[in-house]
Design a protein around this motif. Structure first.
Motif, PDB file in Angstrom:
ATOM      1  N   ALA A 177       8.603  -0.357  13.063  1.00 36.75           N
ATOM      2  CA  ALA A 177       7.412  -1.201  12.979  1.00 36.75           C
ATOM      3  C   ALA A 177       7.689  -2.553  13.627  1.00 36.75           C
ATOM      4  O   ALA A 177       8.836  -3.008  13.691  1.00 36.75           O
ATOM      5  CB  ALA A 177       7.027  -1.396  11.516  1.00 36.75           C
ATOM      6  N   GLY A 178       6.622  -3.227  14.084  1.00 31.00           N
ATOM      7  CA  GLY A 178       6.761  -4.548  14.707  1.00 31.00           C
ATOM      8  C   GLY A 178       6.696  -5.660  13.677  1.00 31.00           C
ATOM      9  O   GLY A 178       7.181  -5.515  12.554  1.00 31.00           O
ATOM     10  N   TYR A 179       6.094  -6.781  14.071  1.00 29.69           N
ATOM     11  CA  TYR A 179       6.066  -7.963  13.215  1.00 29.69           C
ATOM     12  C   TYR A 179       5.125  -7.772  12.011  1.00 29.69           C
ATOM     13  O   TYR A 179       4.103  -7.111  12.097  1.00 29.69           O
ATOM     14  CB  TYR A 179       5.537  -9.167  14.003  1.00 29.69           C
ATOM     15  CG  TYR A 179       6.436  -9.669  15.099  1.00 29.69           C
ATOM     16  CD1 TYR A 179       7.618  -9.020  15.446  1.00 29.69           C
ATOM     17  CD2 TYR A 179       6.094 -10.816  15.805  1.00 29.69           C
ATOM     18  CE1 TYR A 179       8.433  -9.498  16.462  1.00 29.69           C
ATOM     19  CE2 TYR A 179       6.905 -11.301  16.821  1.00 29.69           C
ATOM     20  CZ  TYR A 179       8.070 -10.647  17.144  1.00 29.69           C
ATOM     21  OH  TYR A 179       8.862 -11.124  18.137  1.00 29.69           O
ATOM     22  N   TYR A 180       5.468  -8.457  10.921  1.00 30.10           N
ATOM     23  CA  TYR A 180       4.583  -8.630   9.761  1.00 30.10           C
ATOM     24  C   TYR A 180       4.067  -7.321   9.174  1.00 30.10           C
ATOM     25  O   TYR A 180       2.960  -7.257   8.649  1.00 30.10           O
ATOM     26  CB  TYR A 180       3.404  -9.553  10.115  1.00 30.10           C
ATOM     27  CG  TYR A 180       3.865 -10.837  10.732  1.00 30.10           C
ATOM     28  CD1 TYR A 180       4.723 -11.675  10.031  1.00 30.10           C
ATOM     29  CD2 TYR A 180       3.498 -11.205  12.025  1.00 30.10           C
ATOM     30  CE1 TYR A 180       5.198 -12.846  10.596  1.00 30.10           C
ATOM     31  CE2 TYR A 180       3.967 -12.373  12.600  1.00 30.10           C
ATOM     32  CZ  TYR A 180       4.821 -13.190  11.875  1.00 30.10           C
ATOM     33  OH  TYR A 180       5.301 -14.336  12.437  1.00 30.10           O
ATOM     34  N   ASN A 220       1.093  -7.804   1.188  1.00 26.38           N
ATOM     35  CA  ASN A 220       0.845  -6.582   0.410  1.00 26.38           C
ATOM     36  C   ASN A 220       0.568  -6.863  -1.068  1.00 26.38           C
ATOM     37  O   ASN A 220       1.241  -7.675  -1.699  1.00 26.38           O
ATOM     38  CB  ASN A 220       2.079  -5.676   0.526  1.00 26.38           C
ATOM     39  CG  ASN A 220       1.877  -4.353  -0.144  1.00 26.38           C
ATOM     40  OD1 ASN A 220       0.926  -3.645   0.178  1.00 26.38           O
ATOM     41  ND2 ASN A 220       2.737  -4.016  -1.083  1.00 26.38           N
ATOM     42  N   SER A 221      -0.455  -6.181  -1.601  1.00 27.61           N
ATOM     43  CA  SER A 221      -0.696  -6.172  -3.050  1.00 27.61           C
ATOM     44  C   SER A 221      -0.797  -4.714  -3.497  1.00 27.61           C
ATOM     45  O   SER A 221      -1.529  -3.941  -2.872  1.00 27.61           O
ATOM     46  CB  SER A 221      -2.025  -6.842  -3.389  1.00 27.61           C
ATOM     47  OG  SER A 221      -1.907  -8.223  -3.338  1.00 27.61           O
ATOM     48  N   GLN A 222      -0.110  -4.359  -4.512  1.00 25.37           N
ATOM     49  CA  GLN A 222      -0.191  -3.067  -5.200  1.00 25.37           C
ATOM     50  C   GLN A 222       0.366  -1.881  -4.414  1.00 25.37           C
ATOM     51  O   GLN A 222       0.890  -0.936  -5.002  1.00 25.37           O
ATOM     52  CB  GLN A 222      -1.652  -2.737  -5.600  1.00 25.37           C
ATOM     53  CG  GLN A 222      -2.328  -3.818  -6.433  1.00 25.37           C
ATOM     54  CD  GLN A 222      -3.708  -3.381  -6.883  1.00 25.37           C
ATOM     55  OE1 GLN A 222      -3.848  -2.424  -7.640  1.00 25.37           O
ATOM     56  NE2 GLN A 222      -4.749  -4.073  -6.420  1.00 25.37           N
ATOM     57  N   ALA A 223       0.231  -1.866  -3.119  1.00 22.64           N
ATOM     58  CA  ALA A 223       0.590  -0.680  -2.336  1.00 22.64           C
ATOM     59  C   ALA A 223       2.097  -0.506  -2.213  1.00 22.64           C
ATOM     60  O   ALA A 223       2.865  -1.462  -2.370  1.00 22.64           O
ATOM     61  CB  ALA A 223      -0.032  -0.770  -0.948  1.00 22.64           C
ATOM     62  N   GLU A 265       6.000 -10.160   4.501  1.00 30.84           N
ATOM     63  CA  GLU A 265       5.778 -11.603   4.399  1.00 30.84           C
ATOM     64  C   GLU A 265       4.634 -11.885   3.429  1.00 30.84           C
ATOM     65  O   GLU A 265       3.586 -11.248   3.483  1.00 30.84           O
ATOM     66  CB  GLU A 265       5.430 -12.178   5.772  1.00 30.84           C
ATOM     67  CG  GLU A 265       5.340 -13.679   5.756  1.00 30.84           C
ATOM     68  CD  GLU A 265       4.562 -14.225   6.932  1.00 30.84           C
ATOM     69  OE1 GLU A 265       5.023 -15.161   7.555  1.00 30.84           O
ATOM     70  OE2 GLU A 265       3.477 -13.679   7.220  1.00 30.84           O
ATOM     71  N   ASN A 266       4.860 -12.797   2.533  1.00 33.78           N
ATOM     72  CA  ASN A 266       3.857 -13.193   1.540  1.00 33.78           C
ATOM     73  C   ASN A 266       3.348 -12.027   0.688  1.00 33.78           C
ATOM     74  O   ASN A 266       2.198 -12.027   0.233  1.00 33.78           O
ATOM     75  CB  ASN A 266       2.681 -13.903   2.208  1.00 33.78           C
ATOM     76  CG  ASN A 266       2.144 -15.005   1.309  1.00 33.78           C
ATOM     77  OD1 ASN A 266       2.856 -15.952   1.012  1.00 33.78           O
ATOM     78  ND2 ASN A 266       0.920 -14.866   0.837  1.00 33.78           N
ATOM     79  N   ALA A 326      12.530 -11.556   6.563  1.00 31.69           N
ATOM     80  CA  ALA A 326      12.045 -10.476   5.706  1.00 31.69           C
ATOM     81  C   ALA A 326      11.673 -11.058   4.344  1.00 31.69           C
ATOM     82  O   ALA A 326      12.415 -11.849   3.772  1.00 31.69           O
ATOM     83  CB  ALA A 326      13.129  -9.410   5.551  1.00 31.69           C
ATOM     84  N   GLY A 327      10.492 -10.691   3.860  1.00 28.12           N
ATOM     85  CA  GLY A 327      10.054 -11.162   2.538  1.00 28.12           C
ATOM     86  C   GLY A 327       9.758 -12.646   2.452  1.00 28.12           C
ATOM     87  O   GLY A 327       9.685 -13.214   1.363  1.00 28.12           O
ATOM     88  N   ALA A 328       9.548 -13.288   3.594  1.00 25.30           N
ATOM     89  CA  ALA A 328       9.319 -14.735   3.610  1.00 25.30           C
ATOM     90  C   ALA A 328       8.114 -15.127   2.759  1.00 25.30           C
ATOM     91  O   ALA A 328       7.079 -14.455   2.799  1.00 25.30           O
ATOM     92  CB  ALA A 328       9.091 -15.203   5.045  1.00 25.30           C
ATOM     93  N   THR A 329       8.266 -16.168   1.980  1.00 29.65           N
ATOM     94  CA  THR A 329       7.205 -16.793   1.163  1.00 29.65           C
ATOM     95  C   THR A 329       6.574 -15.853   0.133  1.00 29.65           C
ATOM     96  O   THR A 329       5.573 -16.213  -0.478  1.00 29.65           O
ATOM     97  CB  THR A 329       6.062 -17.386   2.022  1.00 29.65           C
ATOM     98  OG1 THR A 329       5.245 -16.321   2.527  1.00 29.65           O
ATOM     99  CG2 THR A 329       6.562 -18.226   3.174  1.00 29.65           C
TER     100      THR A 329
END
Lengths: 291, 227
Positions: free
Chosen positions: B57-60, B65-68, B82-83, B99-102
């Motif tokens: 996969a590429g960027y972002y 993501n919520s719940q998925a 991210e976020n 990875a996982g920023a913010t």
């Protein structure tokens, strides 16, 4: 932003496809640099001969004046001259005296270098990149930040025989480096910061450093953001600044080493599904050399 | 199971289909073929479905993501998850920078390595990296947990606030105001649960804990050189 790509072939059977593969990679990077594009291809070369890549709007009369010993190929706004290396001073002298409108943008046994303003796919088509063969090549798609959108500002930059550099990023100490390099005899054709990085490496190579050593030294002397891909007659190298400000991804198989600003640029390469795909580490020199 | 082939379907069409799902959808398991490093795949999901991405996969990817649950069966580009707010993102290969920023919540599991700035400014996410992480990871981390089974690069946890960092291997250097801390029972318990949730095969006692020395919370002239 800018996008850069590079392809270094290990398997000679891929050499006829170098241009096609590089053109595909370059076109994908249009999103990162739609202003202008350029590429260098290391094709066939012969002992005792030299190629000069010229850029200009009008080559009329040039081949005739240079004489029968100088072979030439015109591709859009560029012309490649191929002649005996012993004739270099005469050819360069004639061009300087009679055709100051023509710029020599690359010289060496094997390098040919093309760059223009425009969308990358159009630039590749204008110069017939897809039809070129070679052992390795680098390409660049530019989104200008440090200087104007001109052909002069497009990459690659070549400041030494068979050497070229493409750069994603911007350098902050290029003025002082330029003042240090010019008295050493390194000549610059533009005000571009990336050309100074190319000149710095040319200077180090001239002083006897290997390509890897020259890049190692640049980590101490260059200030700014950079991902570099560098080509020499037989070598190919990658370096990112110590905080890896600009993106990079690489793929290696038994047949090639490939570089892209994004993985998307590599998806058209043969056997990419089985390639070792990795992100080059910051401040680490990656270099490959042909035997 | 819906299968979306990105060689035929545009990425925006895929994301639009995923965004149109209702919370009680029966289409809870999606598969995405030929991702070819495209950006923003499965970003902005807000329903409890599983999306498998069959490749790099590429960027972002899975951003916001919520719940998925999003599974990437290859490498992920800059800013995976991210976020993220909740849910789970699982990268089976390596992850690029940030990875996982913010991210505020959820679990990010990376089977391979993560490069620079993993967990930068993390705000509550739990991240488990089974390989090693690059320099400047957990920079200005505010909350959450970062677990690394391999090594950490330079300046781990620079200017950290309150996140908990657990590293099994070598830490090349700690950033400003980040120090090694005592591993108490509550930390062992937390680490054990995260290792289990990530399916990571490692013993709690093999790790060392790092966190904030809390010296840079408020400006004090004696600390000026540490900023």
């Amino acid at each position: 932003m800018c996008g850069i790509v590079g392809l270094f072939l290990k398997d000679p059977s891929l050499e006829p496809e170098l241009g096609t593969l590089l053109a595909g990679m370059l076109a994908v990077m249009t999103d990162r640099g739609p202003d202008s594009a350029g590429f260098a291809v290391y094709g066939a070369g012969a002992e005792g001969r030299i190629k000069l890549t010229l850029r200009g709007n009008d080559f009329d009369g040039v081949p005739a004046a240079l004489g029968a010993g100088v072979n030439f190929t015109v591709r859009d706004t560029h012309m490649v001259l191929d002649f005996a290396a012993s004739d270099e001073d005469r050819v360069r002298g004639w061009l300087a005296r009679n055709r100051p409108d023509i710029v020599v943008i690359g010289a060496g046994k094997r390098i040919e270098l093309y760059k223009e303003v425009g969308l990358p796919a159009q630039v590749a088509t204008r110069f017939g990149l897809a039809g070129m063969s070679g052992t390795h090549g680098v390409g660049h798609t530019r989104m200008a930040t440090e200087s104007a959108v001109t052909t002069d500002g497009a990459h690659p930059f070549s400041t030494g025989a068979d050497q070229c550099l493409v750069h994603n990023g911007s350098l902050s100490n290029h003025r002082s480096l330029r003042r240090m390099l010019e008295p050493q005899g390194i000549r610059f054709a533009t005000d571009n910061d990336s050309e100074v990085a190319a000149g710095y490496l040319s200077w180090k190579l001239r002083e006897g450093a290997s390509l890897a050593e020259a890049l190692e030294a640049s980590l101490d002397d260059l200030d700014g953001f950079f991902t570099f891909v560098v080509g020499t007659e037989n070598g190919f190298a990658v370096l990112r600044d110590p905080i890896s400000c600009k993106p990079a991804v690489m793929a290696e198989t038994d047949r090639y080493v490939a570089f892209g600003s994004e993985y998307r640029a590599l998806v058209g390469l043969p056997g990419i599904e089985q390639a070792r795909v990795f992100e080059p580490e910051p401040a680490r020199v990656y270099a490959w050399e042909r035997n | 199971m819906p299968v979306v082939n990105l060689a035929e379907t545009a990425k925006r069409e895929l994301n639009a289909q995923l965004h149109a799902l209702s919370v009680d959808t029966n289409e809870t398991h999606w598969r995405v073929e030929n991702p070819q490093g495209q950006h923003a795949l499965a970003a902005g999901l807000n329903v409890p479905v599983t999306v498998e991405i069959a490749g790099h996969a590429g960027y972002y990817c899975a951003g916001m993501n919520s719940q998925a649950t999003v599974v990437i069966e290859g490498n992920a580009g800059v800013g995976v998850a991210e976020n993220m707010m909740s849910g789970k993102v699982h990268v089976k290969g390596d992850a690029s920078q940030s990875a996982g920023a913010t991210a505020h919540g959820g679990l990010l599991v990376i089977d391979g390595d993560a490069s620079a700035r993993c967990g930068i400014s993390m705000k509550g996410i739990d991240i488990v990296v089974k390989g090693s992480i690059g320099p400047m990871s957990a920079f200005m981390a505010q909350s959450g947990t970062l677990v690394v089974l391999g090594d950490a690069g330079d300046a781990l946890g620079d200017s950290i606030y309150e996140a908990r960092l657990f590293v099994r291997g070598e830490v090349k250097s700690l950033g400003a105001d980040c120090v090694e801390k005592e591993m108490r029972a509550e930390h062992r318990d937390l680490l054990h649960k995260l290792l289990e949730a990530a399916g990571a095969d490692a013993g709690v006692d093999e790790f060392r804990r790092y966190g904030s020395a809390r010296g840079l919370y408020n400006f004090h002239v004696d600390n000026a050189s540490a900023y």
